[in-house]
Design an enzyme around this catalytic site. Structure first.
Site, PDB file in Angstrom:
ATOM      1  N   ALA A 228     -70.828 -85.983  18.746  1.00  0.00           N
ATOM      2  CA  ALA A 228     -71.603 -86.062  17.506  1.00  0.00           C
ATOM      3  C   ALA A 228     -73.005 -86.603  17.735  1.00  0.00           C
ATOM      4  O   ALA A 228     -73.924 -86.269  16.989  1.00  0.00           O
ATOM      5  CB  ALA A 228     -70.872 -86.944  16.494  1.00  0.00           C
ATOM      6  N   CYS A 229     -73.170 -87.437  18.757  1.00  0.00           N
ATOM      7  CA  CYS A 229     -74.399 -88.224  18.884  1.00  0.00           C
ATOM      8  C   CYS A 229     -75.127 -87.927  20.176  1.00  0.00           C
ATOM      9  O   CYS A 229     -74.520 -87.947  21.255  1.00  0.00           O
ATOM     10  CB  CYS A 229     -74.067 -89.717  18.871  1.00  0.00           C
TER      11      CYS A 229
ATOM     12  N   ASN B 190     -78.572 -92.624  17.293  1.00  0.00           N
ATOM     13  CA  ASN B 190     -78.227 -91.339  16.679  1.00  0.00           C
ATOM     14  C   ASN B 190     -78.702 -91.326  15.220  1.00  0.00           C
ATOM     15  O   ASN B 190     -79.261 -92.318  14.736  1.00  0.00           O
ATOM     16  CB  ASN B 190     -76.716 -91.119  16.781  1.00  0.00           C
TER      17      ASN B 190
ATOM     18  N   CYS C  19     -77.535 -91.750  12.216  1.00  0.00           N
ATOM     19  CA  CYS C  19     -77.158 -92.795  11.231  1.00  0.00           C
ATOM     20  C   CYS C  19     -77.295 -94.215  11.741  1.00  0.00           C
ATOM     21  O   CYS C  19     -76.960 -95.172  11.033  1.00  0.00           O
ATOM     22  CB  CYS C  19     -75.739 -92.536  10.762  1.00  0.00           C
ATOM     23  N   GLY C  20     -77.760 -94.372  12.971  1.00  0.00           N
ATOM     24  CA  GLY C  20     -78.147 -95.688  13.465  1.00  0.00           C
ATOM     25  C   GLY C  20     -77.064 -96.511  14.122  1.00  0.00           C
ATOM     26  O   GLY C  20     -77.345 -97.595  14.639  1.00  0.00           O
ATOM     27  N   GLU C  21     -75.816 -96.018  14.132  1.00  0.00           N
ATOM     28  CA  GLU C  21     -74.727 -96.844  14.652  1.00  0.00           C
ATOM     29  C   GLU C  21     -74.532 -96.711  16.159  1.00  0.00           C
ATOM     30  O   GLU C  21     -73.780 -97.480  16.748  1.00  0.00           O
ATOM     31  CB  GLU C  21     -73.406 -96.522  13.935  1.00  0.00           C
TER      32      GLU C  21
ATOM     33  N   THR D  59     -67.997 -92.010   7.916  1.00  0.00           N
ATOM     34  CA  THR D  59     -66.815 -91.139   7.985  1.00  0.00           C
ATOM     35  C   THR D  59     -66.693 -90.292   6.724  1.00  0.00           C
ATOM     36  O   THR D  59     -65.598 -90.111   6.195  1.00  0.00           O
ATOM     37  CB  THR D  59     -65.527 -91.970   8.166  1.00  0.00           C
ATOM     38  N   GLY D  60     -67.833 -89.780   6.245  1.00  0.00           N
ATOM     39  CA  GLY D  60     -67.827 -89.049   4.973  1.00  0.00           C
ATOM     40  C   GLY D  60     -66.751 -88.002   4.858  1.00  0.00           C
ATOM     41  O   GLY D  60     -65.837 -88.104   4.029  1.00  0.00           O
TER      42      GLY D  60
END
Length: 742
Positions: A95-96, A277, A279-281, A423-424
């Site tokens: 994902a990242c 990434n 969303c910053g996490e 985790t939308g």
């Protein structure tokens, strides 16, 4: 085709999201895979990695069953690209990604190319633009003048817009600029125009020295990254205020505490971390990717207590799963494969945190919840590291182990093991709350097919309401309208205390929860700090300072209604809009005597529709008419009604982009294929006819630039019209699974 096995416990909405976004489809867009086949495909593909480590076929078959049970039970789910692509031809499971951008045209456009490849494969990308020379600086090869990092961000934004049109997931970017870059003020204001950088989240990289200068109210240095020389100074407090005020207005820029991130960089010899990434996490090195997954804490409770034995088993299986993903992944770029396998970072996180608290009777905004967060995440962190160490004993340490923070202490298979990601869509599939966020609502309206709206109630609340005797359909509808239990006298206070929603919780309590999880996270925590609409910039400032004091690695804020207010501002500045009378009415323009336009033929599943679009004498779009050929009945009358409402909107100076976004993608049971692609309904046909008309000449109503970007309009999902919630550092629609952050 029956899409779900009775052995897999999924909600109807979970099945709908899986069918729309994850299950295999043929060239006509028809689903050709069951949910059971999807999960089997994932388990088989990921377990196969054990063959690379000397396991036998029978052992791998047993592992496949373990992984299948792990994900079909919904105890754990991997990130979306793994669900989509495991066992398929594409095979890209991460994902990242972070792509470096150095100060040369070759590097910039190599990064653009790599970004397009990654987005096409379903990943999101993060960049630091801090290495680019500032606007106005000299270009040595030509003696020309540099346009600066902001102009090159536009190139990446445009490329993302082009690539995402044909993708299954929307491309998402994180753009970061250091606070000591000479163009920092231009960066802070980059998203003042709602039509710019719609494919970017932006964050300012704040240094410890800058934060100290803010605290002491002193100046700090701006440094040219090309020459490494100080070019001027700014007052730190004034720059900080700019960041705060813009975040208050529309949620951006966010902030990342870059020195703190590098202080916990597990492989400092391999390089410095410059970006995260989207969303910053997930802070990552250049050309590094990470595979994420989330444990469903809602399923880790028994008799109102944490089921630690089950949690331990789940953590160990999940770490094994994610480490296997690294080996079977098909990386989009060779350099990314090399860097990723050198550090073998994984990011195990959680979802369903609010559900766990509710089942245990613990209010989210309580000291008990903070203490429980530290206990649960501390346990997950400990067991994840134990699991990684066990894999290291069996498979070997990650190649960059020497010189890492673990060198000489404990042998680890993975440089990092934990992350809290948004985790939308995963939480919709799992039927639980999102990430470590509170409930977004206790009862809400879900849009379903053909405009039908259903009231959906949190199952834990429904159970309590029926047991305590205050359940009624009317109450649930009123709660859905209110969004909170706060003002309902018939609901007991102890129930209200446990079923709090995001806006019942103070910003300080949001940050405290983020900090509690960050304490036991290798990477970072993706979370949104929600503010009420009447919050002040000082409230935002206080949260930023508190997040820094509590050792968070970054923070994202969202003030309720702030972005939607900006979208509604048509042609006026925010100041003008704020000064307008509260009861001002919009009067549609009168129809002139002479008008011109064109009629476009569109094919729909209900027959041919002819869409006539007219302009006024100034060349502004004015009205739209429809005719359904020989069709009659509901289809014809509804198309006429849509035309009248569109005309009213255009005559009231509403931008056509806004109209298109509301109509485009609406589906009905009769769909059609035309030369321009799929037509999902009469509404969709009208939107696409209007869009194509605009493309001929950038037509609009004088209030924008005619660009049809991926903008969330008035808090509504652009795909289904449902409510969009800002959570997990992103924006997500709980009705259909749409997410702005890929």
């Amino acid at each position: 085709m029956e899409h779900v096995s009775s052995a897999i416990s999924l909600t109807p909405n979970s099945v709908k999201v899986l069918e729309k976004r994850y299950l295999k489809k043929n060239e006509e867009g028809k689903v050709i895979e069951t949910v059971e086949q999807l999960f089997r495909r994932i388990a088989k593909a990921i377990s196969a990695a054990d063959l690379l480590h000397g396991k036998s076929e029978p052992e791998v078959m047993l592992l496949e069953e373990e992984f299948y049970e792990l994900i079909t039970s919904l105890d754990f789910l991997p990130n979306s690209p793994t669900i989509m692509n495991a066992g398929r031809k594409l095979g890209q499971l991460s994902a990242c990604f972070v792509i470096p951008i150095e100060d040369s045209m070759d590097s910039i456009f190599d990064a653009v190319k790599h970004t397009a490849i990654i987005h096409k494969s379903g990943g999101g990308t993060g960049f630091s633009f801090s290495n680019l020379r500032p606007n106005g600086d000299i270009v040595g090869s030509t003696k020309g003048i540099s346009s600066g990092p902001i102009s090159f961000m536009t190139v990446f934004d445009t490329a993302t817009e082009a690539v995402k049109q044909g993708g299954t997931r929307r491309g998402a970017n994180m753009g970061i600029l250091r606070v000591d870059h000479p163009n920092i003020l231009e960066f802070i204001t980059a998203k003042d125009d709602n039509q710019r950088f719609n494919n970017f989240n932006i964050s300012v990289a704040l240094t410890d020295s800058f934060m100290q200068a803010v605290a002491e109210d002193t100046d700090y240095d701006l440094v040219n990254p090309r020459t490494k020389k100080v070019v001027r100074q700014l007052r730190a407090r004034e720059v900080f205020d700019q960041i705060v005020n813009h975040a208050w207005k529309n949620g951006e820029p966010g902030v990342v505490f870059i020195d703190r991130i590098n202080a916990s960089n597990p492989t400092p010899k391999a390089g410095r971390i410059e970006s995260t990434n989207p969303c910053g996490e997930q802070p990552l090195l250049p050309y590094e990717s990470c595979n994420l997954g989330s444990i469903n804490l809602a399923r880790m409770v028994v008799d109102k207590a944490v089921d630690y034995p089950k949690l331990q088993k789940t953590v160990w299986k999940a770490v094994h799963f994610l480490d296997n993903v690294i080996d079977v992944n098909r990386y989009p770029i060779k350099k990314i494969e090399e860097t990723t396998k050198s550090n073998r970072k994984i990011g195990l996180g959680v979802m369903g945190w609010a559900d766990m608290l509710i089942q245990m009777g613990v209010p989210y905004n309580s000291d008990s919840a903070i203490s429980l967060a530290e206990d649960v995440m501390g346990y997950i962190q400990k067991e994840a590291k134990n699991a990684s160490a066990a894999l290291a004993a069996e498979r070997g340490v990650f190649p960059n182990y020497e010189g890492s923070i673990y060198d000489g202490q404990v042998k680890m298979r993975n440089a990092t093991v934990t992350t809290i990601a948004p985790t939308g869509t995963l939480s919709i599939i799992a039927g639980c709350s999102s990430g470590v966020e509170p409930l977004f609502a206790v009862s809400f309206v879900r849009n379903v097919m053909e405009g039908t709206k259903l009231i959906e109630v949190n199952p834990h609340f429904e159970k309590v309401a029926k047991e305590r005797g205050f359940w009624s359909r009317d109450l649930m509808e009123r709660i859905a309208d209110a969004g909170s239990l706060h003002d309902f006298a018939e609901i007991p206070d102890d129930v209200k205390a446990v079923f709090v929603t995001a806006h019942d919780i103070s910003p300080v309590e949001h940050v405290a929860m983020q900090a509690a999880f960050q304490k036991y996270i290798d990477n970072a925590v993706s979370k949104t700090v929600n503010f009420p609409h009447d919050a002040t910039p000082k409230d935002v400032e206080d949260v930023y300072m508190l997040a820094y004091e509590l050792n968070c690695k970054g923070v994202t804020v969202y003030r309720d209604g702030s972005r939607e207010d900006q979208v509604l501002s048509t042609g006026k500045t925010n100041q003008e809009a704020a000064a307008a009378p509260a009861q001002m009415k919009i009067v549609p323009r009168k129809r002139p005597e002479n008008i011109r336009g064109e009629t476009r033929h569109m094919k729909t599943g209900c027959g041919n529709i002819y869409v006539t679009i007219n302009e006024d004498e100034h060349g502004q779009l004015f009205e739209l008419f429809t005719h359904m050929g020989k069709a009659g009945g509901c289809a014809s009358s509804q198309a006429e009604a849509i035309g009248r409402l569109v005309s009213l909107a255009l005559r009231s100076n509403i931008e056509p982009d806004v109209v298109i976004k509301q109509l485009k993608g609406i589906t009905c049971h009769n769909q059609a294929w035309a030369s321009g692609g799929k037509i999902t309904s009469c509404s969709d046909a009208i939107a696409k006819a209007l869009e194509r008309y605009m493309e001929r000449g950038g037509k609009g109503n004088g209030n924008g630039n005619g660009h049809h970007g991926d903008v969330m309009q008035i808090g509504a999902c652009p795909e289904c019209g449902g409510a969009v919630e800002h959570e997990g550092g992103c924006a997500v629609c709980h009705s259909c699974g749409y997410t702005k952050c890929a």
